[in-house]
Structures are given as C-alpha cells and as structure tokens.
Design an enzyme around this catalytic site. Structure first.
Site, PDB file in Angstrom:
ATOM      1  N   ASP A   1       0.942  -1.217  -0.024  1.00  0.00           N
ATOM      2  CA  ASP A   1       0.022  -0.073   0.090  1.00  0.00           C
ATOM      3  C   ASP A   1       0.606   1.229  -0.007  1.00  0.00           C
ATOM      4  O   ASP A   1       2.233   1.144   0.357  1.00  0.00           O
ATOM      5  CB  ASP A   1      -0.831   0.123   1.192  1.00  0.00           C
ATOM      6  CG  ASP A   1      -1.836   1.133   1.232  1.00  0.00           C
ATOM      7  OD1 ASP A   1      -2.321   1.505   0.096  1.00  0.00           O
ATOM      8  OD2 ASP A   1      -2.138   1.645   2.241  1.00  0.00           O
ATOM      9  N   SER A   2       0.249   2.130  -0.391  1.00  0.00           N
ATOM     10  CA  SER A   2       1.030   3.387  -0.387  1.00  0.00           C
ATOM     11  C   SER A   2       1.327   4.227   1.031  1.00  0.00           C
ATOM     12  O   SER A   2       2.477   4.297   1.452  1.00  0.00           O
ATOM     13  CB  SER A   2       0.210   4.797  -0.710  1.00  0.00           C
ATOM     14  OG  SER A   2      -0.991   4.943   0.082  1.00  0.00           O
TER      15      SER A   2
ATOM     16  N   TYR B   1      -0.681   8.878  -1.916  1.00  0.00           N
ATOM     17  CA  TYR B   1      -0.871   8.848  -3.551  1.00  0.00           C
ATOM     18  C   TYR B   1      -1.979   9.532  -4.359  1.00  0.00           C
ATOM     19  O   TYR B   1      -1.758  10.005  -5.322  1.00  0.00           O
ATOM     20  CB  TYR B   1      -0.902   7.210  -3.884  1.00  0.00           C
ATOM     21  CG  TYR B   1       0.158   6.318  -4.018  1.00  0.00           C
ATOM     22  CD1 TYR B   1       1.590   6.815  -3.190  1.00  0.00           C
ATOM     23  CD2 TYR B   1       0.085   5.097  -4.382  1.00  0.00           C
ATOM     24  CE1 TYR B   1       2.827   5.856  -3.414  1.00  0.00           C
ATOM     25  CE2 TYR B   1       1.269   4.235  -4.439  1.00  0.00           C
ATOM     26  CZ  TYR B   1       2.518   4.773  -3.966  1.00  0.00           C
ATOM     27  OH  TYR B   1       3.665   3.779  -4.020  1.00  0.00           O
TER      28      TYR B   1
ATOM     29  N   GLU C   1      -2.761   8.099   8.659  1.00  0.00           N
ATOM     30  CA  GLU C   1      -1.447   7.764   8.567  1.00  0.00           C
ATOM     31  C   GLU C   1      -1.205   8.468  10.068  1.00  0.00           C
ATOM     32  O   GLU C   1       0.080   8.061  10.660  1.00  0.00           O
ATOM     33  CB  GLU C   1      -0.986   8.485   7.524  1.00  0.00           C
ATOM     34  CG  GLU C   1      -1.020   7.703   6.258  1.00  0.00           C
ATOM     35  CD  GLU C   1      -0.167   6.559   6.375  1.00  0.00           C
ATOM     36  OE1 GLU C   1       0.771   6.207   6.809  1.00  0.00           O
ATOM     37  OE2 GLU C   1      -0.868   5.495   5.702  1.00  0.00           O
TER      38      GLU C   1
ATOM     39  N   HIS D   1      -7.486   2.730   3.480  1.00  0.00           N
ATOM     40  CA  HIS D   1      -7.157   3.576   4.557  1.00  0.00           C
ATOM     41  C   HIS D   1      -8.516   4.055   5.471  1.00  0.00           C
ATOM     42  O   HIS D   1      -8.692   4.165   6.588  1.00  0.00           O
ATOM     43  CB  HIS D   1      -6.725   5.198   4.343  1.00  0.00           C
ATOM     44  CG  HIS D   1      -5.202   5.062   4.221  1.00  0.00           C
ATOM     45  ND1 HIS D   1      -4.556   4.587   3.000  1.00  0.00           N
ATOM     46  CD2 HIS D   1      -4.242   5.225   5.150  1.00  0.00           C
ATOM     47  CE1 HIS D   1      -3.126   4.571   3.133  1.00  0.00           C
ATOM     48  NE2 HIS D   1      -2.915   5.185   4.405  1.00  0.00           N
TER      49      HIS D   1
HETATM   50  N1  DGL Z   1      -4.917   3.497   0.749  1.00  0.00           N
HETATM   51  C1  DGL Z   1      -4.923   3.881  -0.690  1.00  0.00           C
HETATM   52  C2  DGL Z   1      -6.180   3.744  -1.419  1.00  0.00           C
HETATM   53  O1  DGL Z   1      -6.703   2.525  -1.339  1.00  0.00           O
HETATM   54  C3  DGL Z   1      -4.712   5.290  -1.145  1.00  0.00           C
HETATM   55  C4  DGL Z   1      -4.265   6.288   0.002  1.00  0.00           C
HETATM   56  C5  DGL Z   1      -3.580   7.310  -0.472  1.00  0.00           C
HETATM   57  O2  DGL Z   1      -2.215   7.365  -0.533  1.00  0.00           O
HETATM   58  O3  DGL Z   1      -3.668   8.378  -0.944  1.00  0.00           O
HETATM   59  O4  DGL Z   1      -6.509   4.129  -2.382  1.00  0.00           O
END
Ligand code: DGL
Length: 266
Positions: free
Chosen positions: A7-8, A39, A150, A184
C-alpha cells in the site's frame, strides 16, 4: 516464499489482516511506500513509478504473489504490473461497486468514497458504466481521512466533523450502500456507520483475498510442509517502508495499533 502486500501507507493492513484470516499458514511481506504517501495527491505518472519500484522490490525479495492493497495504485498501475510480471499472481483492490449495485441497492443511490485519483480514474468510470450505475452512483474524494489514518487519529469527533463537512452537499438518506474505495477508510468504518445508520458500509477486501486464494491454489502456490519447516522461527510478517526494513519499536507499535483497530471493526 512470502506473499507481498503493498500500500502507499498503512491502509493495506486491511488486506494483510484479511489475508492472514483466510490463509493463516502463509508468511507475508508488507510494504508501505511511506516516503510517497498520500498517493491520492500525486500524479498518475508518479504513482506508476512508485508502484512499479515497490513491486520490483517485493519480487526481488522473493514474493510469490502480490496484493496491491491500494485502490489508487490498482486504478493506475495494475495492468502495467501484470504485463511486466505475467507469471506472478497480482491481485488488486477496487471499489466494491459491483456488490453495492447487485446486492445492496434497492431503489436508492450508491456513494463511493475514495481518493481523487481513484474517483477520477477511467477504471472506476468503466466499472460503473458496465454495471449501468452512471445515474445512481455518486463519488466523493476524502483525502483528509488518509492523513488522519497515517497520523493515527481515530477519535470520533474530528473524523465525524470532517465527514459531515465533506458530505454537506449530499442527502445522506438517499443512499442504499456506502462503498469504502480506499483502504485507509476502513479504519473509520464506525464513523461512516454513525453517519449512515442502518446503511451497509462495504469494502472489497474479503473478495480480493478470496480471489488471491483461488489464484494461488490454481498456480500451486500454497505453502508446502517443507517451506513451513524452513520458515519456522521466522516472523510471520516482515515489514518494509519504502524499501527499508522496519525495526523501530515505536513504528512497529503504530502498525500494531492499526492491526488491532481493524480487528476490532471487523
Ligand atoms: N490506501 C490507498 C487507497 O486505497 C490510497 C491512500 C493514499 O495514498 O492517498 O486508495
């Protein structure tokens, strides 16, 4: 060999926990690209590069299958990854619009919550069109929730204030189902449920891991007794952040807290 979960940031813990629930015998490598989170606020080109580098790291470190536990990364990069590594099962996650439309929708609307990149991406657009949902699916980006997750802020008051403000233009009673299209967001399921009492709040993690299991079974990739013996004594999960092994106690504690939070909500 381990299963790589990516994951990011730490949203992918949702998929990791789900994978351990469905495949408790397996060993895992969790990779959070914390240098580049969020991301959702990067360009598609940047995300493509980050995801590709991260996947290469996991494969170079012996992962036998990959879970892209990030809707944003899946939306931007999964087809590229599958082209680059055609022999490795690579499972992504996308907003669970299909069950929302086919199982939960009565006569009302569906609300998809995700990052701006996922919301504006062609992949989601095509999925909604395929399901004939263009007229009934609303989409909203909630970048603030990524930051709250986060930074480990799950207190209901700031979360629900943020959500109320974000939803201020919507008729909350119009929805038959809320789709959490960012990993998230799963850590805030209780707050979504407070704002939409009685309305199903769903995400695609269980189905994604069921798909991984089928792919691994078909490819004969489940852990063997010999491998089990070799890995005995090693940690079931090894943690990486943007290519660096996580050994710092306070960071491991932060991760542990998120794992527990998911277990409480699921
Ligand atoms: N957890 C990520 C998703 O499912 C993205 C969160 C992010 O890095 O902006 O899209």
């Amino acid at each position: 060999m381990r299963i790589g979960v990516f994951d990011s940031g730490l949203g992918g813990i949702t998929l990791l926990n789900q994978a351990i629930r469905q495949m408790p015998e397996e060993y895992y490598l969790f990779y959070a690209d914390t240098d580049h989170v969020p991301y959702g606020e990067k360009t598609r080109e940047q995300i493509m590069r980050y995801v590709s580098d991260s996947a290469r790291f996991m494969i170079d470190n012996g992962c036998k299958a990959l879970v892209i536990g990030c809707n944003t990364a899946t939306s931007v990069g999964i087809s590229h990854l599958r082209k680059e590594w055609p022999d490795i099962p690579i499972i992504g996650i996308e907003p669970a619009v299909k069950p929302a439309m086919t199982r939960y929708r009565k006569s009302g609307r569906i609300l998809v919550c995700a990052t701006a990149i996922t919301i504006n991406g062609e992949k989601l657009e095509r999925l909604i069109e395929r399901l004939k949902g263009t007229e009934v699916v609303d989409k909203i980006a909630l970048p603030g929730l990524v930051r709250l997750a986060e930074s480990g802020h799950f207190e209901k008051e700031p979360v629900e204030n943020y959500l109320r403000a974000a939803f201020s233009g919507l008729d909350l009673k119009a929805y038959d189902c809320i789709v959490l299209g960012c990993t998230h967001f799963n850590f805030f399921k209780d707050s979504f449920q407070d704002l939409f009492p009685g309305t199903p709040v769903i995400d695609g993690s269980r189905a994604a891991i069921a798909q991984l299991k089928r792919r691994m079974d078909a490819a004969g990739l489940f852990i063997t007794p010999q491998e089990k013996e070799k890995l005995a004594g090693q940690p079931q999960i090894v943690w990486y952040e943007s290519g660096r092994a996580v050994t710092d106690e306070s960071e491991l504690a932060r991760i542990g807290k998120l794992r527990e939070r998911w277990l409480e909500l699921n």
